[in-house]
Write an enzyme that holds these catalytic residues in place. Structure first.
Site, PDB file in Angstrom:
ATOM      1  N   HIS A  83       0.993  -1.326   0.058  1.00  0.00           N
ATOM      2  CA  HIS A  83      -0.024  -0.049  -0.007  1.00  0.00           C
ATOM      3  C   HIS A  83       1.021   1.349   0.137  1.00  0.00           C
ATOM      4  CE1 HIS A  83      -3.607  -2.472   0.485  1.00  0.00           C
ATOM      5  NE2 HIS A  83      -3.043  -2.759   1.626  1.00  0.00           N
ATOM      6  N   HIS A 126       6.126   7.147   6.111  1.00  0.00           N
ATOM      7  CA  HIS A 126       5.759   6.686   4.570  1.00  0.00           C
ATOM      8  C   HIS A 126       5.215   7.618   4.059  1.00  0.00           C
ATOM      9  CE1 HIS A 126       2.114   6.064   7.392  1.00  0.00           C
ATOM     10  NE2 HIS A 126       1.504   6.949   6.297  1.00  0.00           N
ATOM     11  N   HIS A 178       2.508   8.951   0.408  1.00  0.00           N
ATOM     12  CA  HIS A 178       1.085   9.001  -0.384  1.00  0.00           C
ATOM     13  C   HIS A 178       1.402   9.874  -1.331  1.00  0.00           C
ATOM     14  CE1 HIS A 178      -0.949   7.122   3.001  1.00  0.00           C
ATOM     15  NE2 HIS A 178      -0.277   7.942   3.898  1.00  0.00           N
ATOM     16  N   HIS A 209       4.280  10.817   5.619  1.00  0.00           N
ATOM     17  CA  HIS A 209       3.817  10.963   7.126  1.00  0.00           C
ATOM     18  C   HIS A 209       4.555  10.411   8.164  1.00  0.00           C
ATOM     19  CE1 HIS A 209      -0.722  10.915   5.536  1.00  0.00           C
ATOM     20  NE2 HIS A 209       0.014  11.940   5.854  1.00  0.00           N
ATOM     21  N   THR A 219      -5.087   7.036   8.042  1.00  0.00           N
ATOM     22  CA  THR A 219      -5.771   7.233   6.780  1.00  0.00           C
ATOM     23  C   THR A 219      -5.853   5.912   6.029  1.00  0.00           C
ATOM     24  OG1 THR A 219      -3.767   7.643   5.443  1.00  0.00           O
ATOM     25  CG2 THR A 219      -5.074   9.533   6.714  1.00  0.00           C
TER      26      THR A 219
END
Ligand SMILES: [Zn+2]
Length: 248
Positions: free
Chosen positions: A85, A110, A112, A129, A198
């Protein structure tokens, strides 16, 4: 014989438990973000929670009593994991922040793509994040929005990107020193609000600090991540009247 039966039972139970806690989810399609709350009872907060993240930051209230976040980040080796992910960077213990009088230890960070938090409706190209945990288990996430139009390559990404594992579940140890401080902009003014993870299970009670200043990255760095994760961003969530505060 008896031992192997027991081992088989333990294995089966463990597999079932693992299956129960990892209902597959994705960002788009059949298991996309709009379905998360229905995929697993454990993910209920994703659809029913009223303090979900990310949100659109606007209408923040200036609170001069909010102190700057103290960053105490150390350089160290890291493990780079492709979770399926995102790319998750696991850091050694020792780095921490102090915010609101509470110490939160940096556990991992990580990315996004595109960025998740919007500011007045605008998303950054990417966001990092930085996930922290206090001694009593409370989570605080520092979000740093990154954009390509700022131009030059980011030094931390330059160290990490050659080690991005291409397959989900793969992990790689990076022995070069990585200082997460290199992911912070010069000005650490922030917006803060109460939100959630999230990704499923969308657990609430997370203190968010979204830094106001964006950080730059190069077009190549953005493309390298996008080649692995074209879209790993949860849509914006309703604030349900939550208060957003700014420290400066
Ligand atoms: Zn995240």
């Amino acid at each position: 014989m008896r031992l192997s039966v027991l081992a088989a039972l333990v294995f089966t139970t463990a597999s079932l438990a693992a299956a129960q806690t990892t209902a597959p989810w994705d960002y788009q399609g059949k298991h996309g973000a709009l379905t998360w709350g229905r995929l697993d009872p454990a993910y209920k907060a994703c659809s029913e929670g009223h303090e979900q993240s990310p949100i659109d930051i606007r209408g923040a209230h200036l609170n001069k009593a909010l102190k700057p976040i103290e960053f105490h980040y150390l350089a160290g080796s890291v493990a780079v994991e492709n979770t399926g992910h995102t790319i998750e960077i696991h850091v050694n213990p020792g780095s921490y922040i102090v915010a609101g009088g509470v110490r939160y230890d940096l556990v991992r960070f990580h990315f996004h793509h595109p960025g998740e938090e919007a500011v007045k409706g605008k998303l950054a190209d990417m966001v990092v994040h930085l996930v922290h945990k206090s001694a009593d288990g409370k989570l605080a996430v520092v979000a740093v929005r990154m954009s390509e139009d700022m131009g030059s390559p980011n030094a931390v990404l330059a160290t990490l990107w050659p080690h991005l594992p291409a397959t989900a579940g793969a992990s790689e140890k990076v022995t070069d020193m990585v200082n997460p401080g290199g992911l912070l902009p010069a000005d650490r003014g922030y917006w803060t609000y109460m939100g959630s993870l999230t990704i499923p299970p969308c657990t609430e009670g997370v203190r968010w600090f979204v830094l106001e200043q964006e950080l730059g990255l190069s077009r190549d760095q953005l493309r390298t991540f996008a080649a692995l994760y074209k879209m790993n961003s949860r849509p914006l969530q309703d604030t349900h009247g939550r208060r957003i505060e700014a420290n400066e």
